[in-house]
Scaffold this motif. Structure first.
Motif, PDB file in Angstrom:
ATOM      1  N   LYS A  38       0.832  -1.198   0.000  1.00  0.00           N
ATOM      2  CA  LYS A  38       0.000   0.000   0.000  1.00  0.00           C
ATOM      3  C   LYS A  38       0.867   1.249   0.000  1.00  0.00           C
ATOM      4  N   SER A  39       0.502   2.233  -0.829  1.00  0.00           N
ATOM      5  CA  SER A  39       1.244   3.474  -0.931  1.00  0.00           C
ATOM      6  C   SER A  39       0.622   4.527  -0.034  1.00  0.00           C
ATOM      7  N   THR A  40       1.452   5.458   0.437  1.00  0.00           N
ATOM      8  CA  THR A  40       0.924   6.588   1.214  1.00  0.00           C
ATOM      9  C   THR A  40       0.500   7.730   0.301  1.00  0.00           C
ATOM     10  N   ALA A  41       0.763   7.611  -1.005  1.00  0.00           N
ATOM     11  CA  ALA A  41       0.391   8.658  -1.953  1.00  0.00           C
ATOM     12  C   ALA A  41      -1.110   8.623  -2.217  1.00  0.00           C
TER      13      ALA A  41
ATOM     14  N   ALA B 249      -4.391   4.063  -9.353  1.00  0.00           N
ATOM     15  CA  ALA B 249      -4.497   3.894  -7.898  1.00  0.00           C
ATOM     16  C   ALA B 249      -4.498   2.414  -7.519  1.00  0.00           C
TER      17      ALA B 249
ATOM     18  N   ALA C 130      -2.768   2.931  -3.925  1.00  0.00           N
ATOM     19  CA  ALA C 130      -2.918   4.291  -3.401  1.00  0.00           C
ATOM     20  C   ALA C 130      -4.399   4.644  -3.231  1.00  0.00           C
ATOM     21  N   GLU C 131      -4.651   5.625  -2.393  1.00  0.00           N
ATOM     22  CA  GLU C 131      -6.018   6.103  -2.184  1.00  0.00           C
ATOM     23  C   GLU C 131      -6.420   7.039  -3.318  1.00  0.00           C
TER      24      GLU C 131
ATOM     25  N   ARG D  72       1.029  14.189   2.284  1.00  0.00           N
ATOM     26  CA  ARG D  72       1.105  13.065   1.351  1.00  0.00           C
ATOM     27  C   ARG D  72       1.525  13.545  -0.043  1.00  0.00           C
TER      28      ARG D  72
END
Length: 302
Positions: free
Chosen positions: A2-5, A21, A26-27, A53
């Motif tokens: 999972k990305s924090t971007a 995404a 990513a969210e 972010r």
């Protein structure tokens, strides 16, 4: 992983942003775009989902008649994200506009590729795009002062050809197409031939060249980077059919479609046209989300 971007779609880029995404883990954060009665814009985001972010703006920069200027929208979204705490703001523009006018071709002309590069470089921190129209420029570094990465469509196009076309022979309609046609040919192990184009105006094009090869048992696949008015592909199709080939399959990376091309291509003798999904269009059959995601990861870890 999972990305924090966060991935932020520009209007019209929702499908591209969703695919990106998903691949980045990513969210997806969709901005609210309010258009006032006079056409001016107001952008709103959720600060809690933005602060601290990396934000990845996603959407092609092609022009759409009757809509708000896409660069102005990009700039407003980017600055809104920064105002609410985004660490860095990058741009994924699968189709990068304003690459055609890369020098002054007549006295008094401006060089819009350079001007647009300056504007984008002042607006975002990095750029990822798919096969920009680099003709007289060796790279994007000559017009963009930010880090840039080019995601290549050739592997995706080659995979589509390998699964959909039997015994292909690849055809480039002009010298500019060599870079794309040769790359696709290397990935799918097909032969290729390059034709010669003469352009006298936006819709005044002629194509010639040696097409005397034996077409028996081979399916011609015309490949170009951009289909706008379609005149290049139409004239190349006519040349191939006059030389005795079966109806060619036409493939383009960017479906600009400034004119209604589908019927004209069919009328000229083509089987039809398929495009990559850099610009949303009914002809999209080839997904380039994987090379885009790979290019973006390099900027998120930099």
């Amino acid at each position: 992983m999972k990305s924090t971007a966060i991935v932020v779609p520009l209007p019209g880029g929702d499908d591209q942003a969703r695919k990106l995404a998903a691949r980045l883990g990513a969210e997806l954060v969709v901005p609210e775009v309010h258009v006032f009665p006079d056409g001016e814009l107001c952008i709103q985001v959720d600060p809690a989902r933005v602060a601290g972010r990396d934000a990845v703006l996603c959407g092609s920069l092609h022009q759409i008649a009757g809509t708000t200027d896409r660069f102005l929208l990009l700039a407003f979204v980017a600055d809104t994200l920064r105002d609410h705490g985004a660490r860095r703001v990058g741009l994924v523009a699968p189709y990068l506009a304003y690459m055609r006018q890369d020098e002054a071709f007549a006295p008094g002309q401006g060089v819009s590729a350079r001007y647009f590069g300056k504007l984008v470089s002042r607006t975002v921190d990095w750029l990822v795009t798919v096969d920009p129209h680099l003709h007289r420029l060796p790279s994007l570094d000559g017009i963009y002062s930010i880090p840039t990465t080019i995601a290549r469509a050739a592997p995706s196009i080659a995979s589509w050809i390998a699964s959909e076309v039997t015994h292909p022979v690849l055809v480039g309609p002009d010298a500019e197409s060599v870079q794309w046609v040769q790359a696709v040919a290397e990935h799918c192990g097909a032969e290729f031939v390059i034709l010669e184009k003469t352009r006298r105006g936006d819709r005044d094009v002629s194509v010639a060249g040696g097409v005397q090869r034996a077409w028996n048992g081979h399916q011609p696949v015309l490949i170009d980077d951009i289909v706008s008015t379609g005149r290049t592909m139409i004239e190349a199709t006519r040349l191939l059919r006059a030389a005795g080939s079966v109806a060619p399959v036409c493939v383009a990376i960017h479906a600009v479609f400034a004119d209604a091309v589908d019927d004209q291509l069919t009328g000229a003798g083509a089987r039809g046209i398929v495009t990559c999904d850099t610009i949303p269009h009914a002809t999209n059959r080839i997904c380039v989300a994987d090379p885009i995601a790979e290019a973006v990861r390099g900027h998120l870890t930099a």
